[in-house]
Design an enzyme around this catalytic site. Structure first.
Site: not given
Ligand code: ARG
Length: 459
Positions: A156, A277, A283, A290
């Site tokens: 979970h 970024s 970043k 992804e």
């Protein structure tokens, strides 16, 4: 320009209609398979004395010349010639003259295209299987290095029990082993020759289908000519196995994405698999992971597309089937790219063992251990669960962890607790004691790694 099949027509289609119906913009990818199939066909025509030796060697020479041009990017494909099969035939005739027109004796584009797609899927199944092995190898290396690196295991997405990071890597290794098996199994049905089925009914020429099958490395031939030209099950199987691999990669991608977040800091991706970024200088984004998570969708979509395409088709070939290719090619490209990126990404990721160690020293993932401890001493497990649950609540309310409780506090909760409880609560103890077969105990993980190496060295 007259069509190779123009005899029965009095009027030509307009260019834009030809362009709409053509598959050459995408099926030119099959050029090598197409020529390979034609060469086998022409050998057979000669052996069966359907064409003469001289004709066969002319055609063979011509096909090789066309192939050489294809490899050099010298062929100018045309939508007038619809697809790869007619384009090649046209190039062949241009190369060697009218004798090139004998190539298509005893054959149809319907068995030809099926043959090309079979060869394509077979070849890429083998490439994919090799790429799966490379990723498994990368997982094995990380697993081997991190047998005793401990992370919280989750259910979970809540901390559940501490586990070996090597064990976590090996979970993906075994998923990929099933994937490998699925591709291996599908090859049995992919590597069957449809060549010689003709348009749908076989042919009057005394062809020898087993000869072409053998030359092309097929294990067998389709038993039924209608089935041979209508079947795309093998492509469905490939795309289904591909979807399952992508689902696995997507799950690992998801984990690597949050593991590399500021919140987790479990891993750091190598710079070569991350991006920055354009606005936020700090970043470092896990773009590749992804993107692969995202690309999983298109691979599922391609599978659904082909299922839907085939469901209403009567036997045998229907032009609808031209739509089988773009999704298939896209799946192959996506899957092969994703597997290769993953192998590099897993191999080069930096595992931040100190951050991982910090987490399990400050959490309640050792609570089960306490309940098991009492159960071993004869307290019914349900009661032990309740006692430990109360201790956890007490700790949470007083801002401490189970290891911070004094012996008196333990004793007060249950008389069965003894001094050895502190040893039992250590993450290393917790993990190493889970020594049931297939568990996360260090010995088990080491055995699994050995077993994994054996499995991949066998193939
Ligand atoms: N371009 C067609 C395809 O990709 C090849 C087979 C065409 N056969 C035919 N009878 N139109 O499916």
């Amino acid at each position: 320009m007259t069509k190779l099949w123009g005899g029965r027509f009095t009027k030509q289609a307009e260019e834009w209609v030809d362009a709409f119906g053509a598959s050459i913009p995408f099926d030119q990818k099959l050029v090598e398979e197409d020529i390979q199939g034609s060469i086998a066909h022409v050998h057979m025509l000669k052996n069966q004395e359907i064409i003469t030796e001289e004709e066969a060697s002319e055609i063979h020479r011509g096909l090789k010349a066309v192939l050489a041009k294809a490899k050099n990017g010298e062929l100018e494909y045309s939508v007038q010639n619809e697809d790869i099969h007619l384009n090649i035939e046209k190039f062949l005739i241009d190369e060697i003259g009218p004798v090139g027109g004998k190539l298509h004796t005893g054959r149809s584009r319907n068995d030809q295209v099926a043959t090309d797609v079979h060869l394509y899927v077979r070849n890429h199944t083998q490439t994919v299987m090799n790429s799966i092995r490379a990723l498994q190898q990368a997982l094995l290396l990380q697993a081997e290095e991190h047998v005793e690196t401990i992370i919280p295991g989750y259910t979970h997405l809540q901390r559940a029990q501490p586990i070996s990071f090597g064990h976590h890597m090996m979970a993906y290794f075994w998923m990929l082993e099933r994937d490998y098996g699925r591709f291996e199994d599908s090859l049995k049905r992919t590597n069957i020759s449809p060549l010689g089925a003709g348009a749908l009914a076989g042919t009057t020429f005394p062809i020898d289908r087993r000869q072409t099958a053998e030359e092309l490395g097929f294990d067998d031939i389709y038993q039924n000519s209608l089935d041979a030209v209508s079947d795309r099950d093998f492509a469905l199987e490939f795309m289904s196995a591909a979807s399952t691999v992508m689902m696995h990669l997507s799950r690992l991608a998801e984990e690597m994405i949050f593991w590399s977040s500021q919140e987790f800091q479990f891993i750091e991706l190598d710079d070569s698999f991350a991006t920055g970024s354009s606005i936020m200088p700090q970043k470092k984004n896990p773009d590749m992971a992804e993107l692969i998570r995202g690309k999983t969708g298109r691979v599922y979509g391609n599978l659904m597309g082909l299922y839907t395409l085939l469901k209403g088709l009567p036997l045998a070939y229907n032009k609808d089937m031209q739509e089988d290719k773009e999704g298939l090619f896209d799946t192959v490209r996506t899957l092969e790219g994703s597997l290769d990126i993953f192998a590099g990404m897993v191999e080069t990721m930096e595992v931040r063992t100190e951050k991982m160690a910090e987490t399990t020293s400050k959490d309640f993932s050792n609570a089960t251990e306490l309940a098991d401890y009492l159960a071993v001493k004869g307290v019914p497990f349900r009661e032990a669960h309740e006692i430990v649950g109360k201790l956890v609540l007490d700790c949470i309310q007083n801002n401490k962890y189970l290891v911070d409780l004094s012996m008196e506090e333990f004793k007060a909760a249950n008389g069965a607790f003894e001094e050895d409880i502190y040893e039992v609560l250590k993450p290393e103890t917790v993990v190493s004691r889970r020594n049931s077969e297939g568990g996360t105990g260090f010995e088990q993980v080491r055995a699994a790694i050995e077993q994994g190496k054996k499995v991949i060295n066998q193939t």
